[in-house]
Design a protein around this motif. Structure first.
Motif, mmCIF file in Angstrom:
data_model
loop_
_atom_site.group_PDB
_atom_site.id
_atom_site.type_symbol
_atom_site.label_atom_id
_atom_site.label_comp_id
_atom_site.label_asym_id
_atom_site.label_seq_id
_atom_site.Cartn_x
_atom_site.Cartn_y
_atom_site.Cartn_z
ATOM 1 N N ARG A 1 0.824 -1.202 0.000
ATOM 2 C CA ARG A 1 0.000 0.000 0.000
ATOM 3 C C ARG A 1 0.861 1.256 0.000
ATOM 4 N NH1 ARG A 1 -2.879 -2.365 4.277
ATOM 5 N NH2 ARG A 1 -4.663 -3.544 3.573
ATOM 6 N N ALA A 2 1.926 1.226 0.777
ATOM 7 C CA ALA A 2 2.807 2.401 0.864
ATOM 8 C C ALA A 2 3.356 2.731 -0.521
ATOM 9 C CB ALA A 2 3.948 2.127 1.830
ATOM 10 N N GLU A 3 3.693 1.691 -1.269
ATOM 11 C CA GLU A 3 4.246 1.907 -2.606
ATOM 12 C C GLU A 3 3.198 2.487 -3.551
ATOM 13 O OE1 GLU A 3 7.680 -1.569 -2.555
ATOM 14 O OE2 GLU A 3 5.763 -1.962 -3.517
ATOM 15 N N ALA A 4 1.992 1.965 -3.457
ATOM 16 C CA ALA A 4 0.908 2.469 -4.302
ATOM 17 C C ALA A 4 0.635 3.946 -3.985
ATOM 18 C CB ALA A 4 -0.347 1.640 -4.085
ATOM 19 N N ALA A 5 0.724 4.297 -2.697
ATOM 20 C CA ALA A 5 0.473 5.678 -2.282
ATOM 21 C C ALA A 5 1.506 6.648 -2.857
ATOM 22 C CB ALA A 5 0.471 5.763 -0.755
ATOM 23 N N GLN A 6 2.725 6.151 -3.043
ATOM 24 C CA GLN A 6 3.755 7.009 -3.639
ATOM 25 C C GLN A 6 3.504 7.241 -5.123
ATOM 26 O OE1 GLN A 6 6.614 4.406 -2.270
ATOM 27 N NE2 GLN A 6 6.933 5.481 -0.339
ATOM 28 N N GLY A 7 2.564 6.487 -5.665
ATOM 29 C CA GLY A 7 2.164 6.676 -7.051
ATOM 30 C C GLY A 7 3.236 6.289 -8.054
ATOM 31 N N GLY A 8 4.128 5.397 -7.645
ATOM 32 C CA GLY A 8 5.210 5.007 -8.550
ATOM 33 C C GLY A 8 4.698 4.100 -9.649
ATOM 34 N N ALA A 9 5.224 4.307 -10.866
ATOM 35 C CA ALA A 9 4.873 3.408 -11.960
ATOM 36 C C ALA A 9 5.588 2.075 -11.752
ATOM 37 C CB ALA A 9 5.315 4.026 -13.281
ATOM 38 N N ILE A 10 5.049 1.026 -12.378
ATOM 39 C CA ILE A 10 5.716 -0.271 -12.311
ATOM 40 C C ILE A 10 6.770 -0.324 -13.410
ATOM 41 C CG2 ILE A 10 5.364 -2.732 -12.723
ATOM 42 C CD1 ILE A 10 3.014 -2.658 -10.962
ATOM 43 N N VAL A 11 8.009 -0.608 -13.010
ATOM 44 C CA VAL A 11 9.108 -0.531 -13.986
ATOM 45 C C VAL A 11 9.753 -1.890 -14.260
ATOM 46 C CG1 VAL A 11 9.674 1.876 -13.518
ATOM 47 C CG2 VAL A 11 10.731 0.082 -12.135
ATOM 48 N N VAL A 12 9.204 -2.938 -13.644
ATOM 49 C CA VAL A 12 9.795 -4.271 -13.814
ATOM 50 C C VAL A 12 8.845 -5.139 -14.623
ATOM 51 C CG1 VAL A 12 10.583 -6.348 -12.616
ATOM 52 C CG2 VAL A 12 11.028 -4.101 -11.625
ATOM 53 N N GLU A 13 9.379 -5.834 -15.616
ATOM 54 C CA GLU A 13 8.528 -6.699 -16.414
ATOM 55 C C GLU A 13 9.211 -8.037 -16.669
ATOM 56 O OE1 GLU A 13 6.181 -6.823 -20.698
ATOM 57 O OE2 GLU A 13 7.558 -5.164 -20.269
ATOM 58 N N LYS A 14 8.445 -9.107 -16.488
ATOM 59 C CA LYS A 14 8.969 -10.433 -16.799
ATOM 60 C C LYS A 14 8.768 -10.659 -18.295
ATOM 61 C CE LYS A 14 7.708 -15.265 -16.212
ATOM 62 N NZ LYS A 14 7.019 -16.284 -15.414
ATOM 63 N N ILE A 15 9.849 -10.959 -19.010
ATOM 64 C CA ILE A 15 9.730 -11.159 -20.454
ATOM 65 C C ILE A 15 9.408 -12.620 -20.769
ATOM 66 C CG2 ILE A 15 10.909 -10.970 -22.676
ATOM 67 C CD1 ILE A 15 12.673 -8.886 -21.477
ATOM 68 N N ASP A 16 10.144 -13.510 -20.142
ATOM 69 C CA ASP A 16 9.861 -14.942 -20.295
ATOM 70 C C ASP A 16 10.317 -15.645 -19.014
ATOM 71 O OD1 ASP A 16 12.674 -15.341 -20.448
ATOM 72 O OD2 ASP A 16 12.634 -15.004 -22.613
ATOM 73 N N GLU A 17 10.332 -16.974 -19.043
ATOM 74 C CA GLU A 17 10.689 -17.763 -17.857
ATOM 75 C C GLU A 17 12.036 -17.360 -17.263
ATOM 76 O OE1 GLU A 17 8.678 -20.778 -16.548
ATOM 77 O OE2 GLU A 17 7.588 -19.067 -17.391
ATOM 78 N N TYR A 18 12.936 -16.825 -18.096
ATOM 79 C CA TYR A 18 14.315 -16.628 -17.654
ATOM 80 C C TYR A 18 14.775 -15.172 -17.660
ATOM 81 C CZ TYR A 18 13.838 -21.459 -19.000
ATOM 82 O OH TYR A 18 13.373 -22.735 -19.124
ATOM 83 N N SER A 19 13.956 -14.262 -18.159
ATOM 84 C CA SER A 19 14.451 -12.891 -18.234
ATOM 85 C C SER A 19 13.464 -11.869 -17.715
ATOM 86 C CB SER A 19 14.878 -12.533 -19.662
ATOM 87 O OG SER A 19 14.261 -13.339 -20.599
#
Length: 313
Positions: A1-19
């Motif tokens: 919740r604290a992170e959501a309140a800071q309004g930060g965008a999500i910057v991490v993305e899983k591309i496939d099983e290994y990356s």
């Protein structure tokens, strides 16, 4: 919740099983691992990958599973699970899996399971089985603190904690009860990053001795389950005085762990285990023919970008 309140965008993305890729101001950076779990993955999914290591411990190997990452990235959730244990983590699941495997093999082998549980706090090892009950009643515990826990290695090179109690367990329930007792004695405090931040490294060592009922041969293995304390910059957690000392001590032991792992992966002749108590305790579970699984927990938000990159690197 604290992170959501800071309004930060999500910057991490899983591309496939290994990356996994991280959006940085200089463009995306990609990292490769043996396996990547997204936010949608369940505790079961993660444990599914871990369970074959438990068989190896029963077969006589030294096995180590540990979670690394900044405060609030979910290490304790991954290793222990939630408070209500609706979503148990790796440690309670490992207890169950271990006794399941032993049940299946009890016609051919007899097993003996014992455990020690330690906390490494400000570079001091504390036995979590040694009750801190005296303090709760306002007594100063002069005799209790006297039992120093020292790290020793036996002739076979197996690490044991001298001065720490080792307790036997004959079922997963018993082992879990011991674990709960240990957790109740652990150092926790609220930092800005996390309501209940683990301020110490929790080290659970489970020794399994198996005797082959046909020829009487004995083998012993060890499963070490480690919930590391959070790694992050002090300014960000709002740590004060003794908490600052905690953070420095935590970061020192984590960088020592990083040095050991990079020395092992570069196959250097000298591995600096002696640089910290953490790496000394884990010495027989890192390197040699030990099997090690490191889980890196990262926060998906932009606010934690620097820590996330540091952890991934």
């Amino acid at each position: 919740r604290a992170e959501a309140a800071q309004g930060g965008a999500i910057v991490v993305e899983k591309i496939d099983e290994y990356s996994v890729t991280v959006e940085t101001p200089r463009g995306p950076r990609e990292f490769q691992f043996d396996k990547v779990f997204s936010a949608e993955a369940s505790q079961e999914d993660l444990f599914h990958d871990t369970s074959r290591l438990i068989q190896l411990a029963i077969d006589g190997y030294n096995v180590c599973v540990f979670a690394y990452g900044q405060t609030g990235s979910g290490k304790t959730f991954t290793m222990v699970g939630d408070k209500e244990q609706k979503n148990p983590g790796i440690i309670p699941r490992a207890f169950n899996a271990m006794f399941d495997i032993m049940r299946k093999n009890n016609s051919k082998f007899s097993f003996k399971v014992s455990a020690y549980m330690l906390e490494l706090y400000n570079d001091r090892l504390q036995d979590l089985f040694a009750s801190q009950a005296g303090e709760a009643h306002g007594h100063t515990q002069s005799h209790g603190q006297a039992r120093r826990v020292e790290i020793k290695r036996n002739r076979k090179g197996v690490v044991f904690a001298q001065g720490a109690e080792t307790k036997e367990a004959s079922s997963a329930q018993e082992l879990y009860a011991l674990f709960q007792q240990a957790c109740a004695n652990r150092h926790i405090s609220a930092t800005k990053m996390n309501m209940e931040s683990s301020r110490s490294h929790l080290i659970v060592g489970i020794m399994v001795e198996s005797r082959n009922l046909t020829n009487g041969s004995v083998s012993s293995g060890k499963l070490s389950l480690v919930d590391l304390a959070g790694s992050e910059r002090a300014a960000k957690t709002g740590a004060k005085d003794h908490q600052l000392k905690e953070a420095n001590s935590i970061n020192k032991s984590l960088s020592a762990l990083g040095d050991v792992i990079s020395a092992l992966s570069a196959e250097l002749p000298h591995v600096p285990y002696r640089n910290s108590k953490l790496t000394q305790v884990m010495q027989d579970s890192l390197g040699g023919n030990a099997k090690t699984l490191m889980i890196v927990n990262i926060s998906p938000t932009e606010y934690n970008l620097d820590e996330t990159l540091t952890s991934l690197m």
